[in-house]
Write a protein that holds these residues in place. Structure first.
Motif, mmCIF file in Angstrom:
data_model
loop_
_atom_site.group_PDB
_atom_site.id
_atom_site.type_symbol
_atom_site.label_atom_id
_atom_site.label_comp_id
_atom_site.label_asym_id
_atom_site.label_seq_id
_atom_site.Cartn_x
_atom_site.Cartn_y
_atom_site.Cartn_z
ATOM 1 N N UNK A 182 0.737 -1.245 0.046
ATOM 2 C CA UNK A 182 -0.066 -0.317 -0.049
ATOM 3 C C UNK A 182 0.857 1.136 -0.107
ATOM 4 N N UNK A 183 2.047 1.154 0.300
ATOM 5 C CA UNK A 183 3.154 2.323 0.605
ATOM 6 C C UNK A 183 3.161 2.886 -0.839
ATOM 7 N N UNK A 184 3.254 2.278 -1.832
ATOM 8 C CA UNK A 184 3.284 2.530 -3.341
ATOM 9 C C UNK A 184 2.349 3.584 -3.504
ATOM 10 N N UNK A 185 1.160 3.224 -3.383
ATOM 11 C CA UNK A 185 -0.123 4.002 -3.790
ATOM 12 C C UNK A 185 0.023 5.178 -2.742
ATOM 13 N N UNK A 186 0.178 5.079 -1.473
ATOM 14 C CA UNK A 186 0.622 6.351 -0.658
ATOM 15 C C UNK A 186 1.265 7.330 -1.397
ATOM 16 N N UNK A 187 2.457 6.940 -1.766
ATOM 17 C CA UNK A 187 3.632 7.728 -2.417
ATOM 18 C C UNK A 187 3.139 8.291 -3.705
ATOM 19 N N UNK A 188 2.336 7.607 -4.501
ATOM 20 C CA UNK A 188 1.804 7.918 -5.644
ATOM 21 C C UNK A 188 0.747 9.188 -5.336
ATOM 22 N N UNK A 189 0.004 9.067 -4.367
ATOM 23 C CA UNK A 189 -1.082 9.750 -4.094
ATOM 24 C C UNK A 189 -0.344 11.138 -3.845
#
Length: 295
Positions: A182-189
């Motif tokens: 999920x950290x990948x999506x959080x960084x993308x956001x």
């Protein structure tokens, strides 16, 4: 346990022995016997007679066989083209936390509980030109005989296969999508990436191995499809949907030519193996694995 260069213990061969014995008895041994039988003439009653390459030469001189091989590859390609995007989108959606997602997913996965024969009988009744849906919707289906022309018959086979097997591949992608950190999506956001960009730049790359696995399963399943054709089209009209697996059945159990049928079976194994290797090669999985092992 066998220690590796990194100091991590790896299970010995004894752990794999039961599976290896099972695979050898029920996969390799029958394949070897079929390969041997492909060089002989056998009607199922008398003793097999060695004929050399006679079965293979007849195979490649048979226009129906060559057509059936092309149809097998065509149906497999159409199946991959239709099922892959649907499976990925549905799998990613099913991995989320939407309202009623679990209930809708359970309903959608019902086709997995049915056999291919049951599914084929079901859709044969639904698409019957005399009593099915096409008979009451001539504005959409014309004369209603979807099994009377090659194009529509192939379309029916692709649709029925997708209806049954897309849920299986959806499960594969659902599990893979849930494993994406999920950290990948959080960084993308934080960087301002929307859902579309996150899907193409994060989700799809993370699903790479699952796409390879799913595609190989589709290739093997598509090339060995039999009961769907047997129940829906019987290889017709004419030989327009006679795929190699169905032609093998005709040679063996209608013409009692088990030698030629064995040659067709071996040829299907070779074609499936070659296509699977091509898929792995084009995906770059082998290069990626070598890179990871070198780290």
């Amino acid at each position: 346990m066998t220690p590796t260069a990194t100091g991590v213990s790896r299970p010995g061969f004894a752990w794999a022995a039961p599976a290896a014995v099972f695979f050898g008895l029920f996969a390799l041994l029958p394949l070897v016997l079929v390969a041997v039988l492909s060089f002989a003439h056998w009607d199922g009653l008398s003793a097999p007679q060695f004929t050399g390459l006679d079965n293979w030469s007849k195979l490649f001189d048979d226009p129906v066989m060559l057509k059936s091989l092309w149809l097998s590859v065509l149906l497999t390609g159409l199946g991959v083209a239709v099922q892959t995007p649907l499976s990925i989108l549905l799998g990613v959606w099913a991995a989320g936390h939407q309202r009623n997602r679990a209930v809708l997913s359970a309903i959608y996965f019902v086709p997995l509980l049915l056999s291919a024969a049951a599914v084929s009988v079901l859709w044969r009744a639904v698409l019957d030109p005399n009593f099915g849906v096409p008979a009451h919707a001539e504005w959409l289906f014309g004369d209603g005989n979807l099994f009377g022309a090659q194009t529509s018959a192939i379309g029916v086979l692709v649709f029925v296969s997708a209806w049954q097997f897309t849920p299986l591949h959806t499960l594969i992608y659902q599990g893979a999508a849930r494993a994406v950190p999920r950290v990948l999506y959080q960084a993308a956001q934080i960087d301002g990436a929307g859902r579309v960009r996150q899907f193409f730049h994060i989700t799809l790359p993370q699903l790479r191995n699952s796409i390879i696995t799913s595609t190989i399963l589709m290739v093997v399943g598509g090339l060995t499809t039999f009961d769907t054709v047997l129940i829906l089209t019987q290889g017709g009209p004419g030989t327009d949907t006679t795929i190699s697996a169905y032609y093998m059945y005709q040679k063996a159990f209608k013409n009692f030519d088990y030698g030629t049928a064995s040659a067709i079976g071996v040829l299907l194994v070779l074609v499936a193996t070659v296509i699977s290797l091509i898929v792995v090669r084009l995906s770059g999985y082998d290069r990626m694995r070598s890179t990871m092992e070198g780290l």
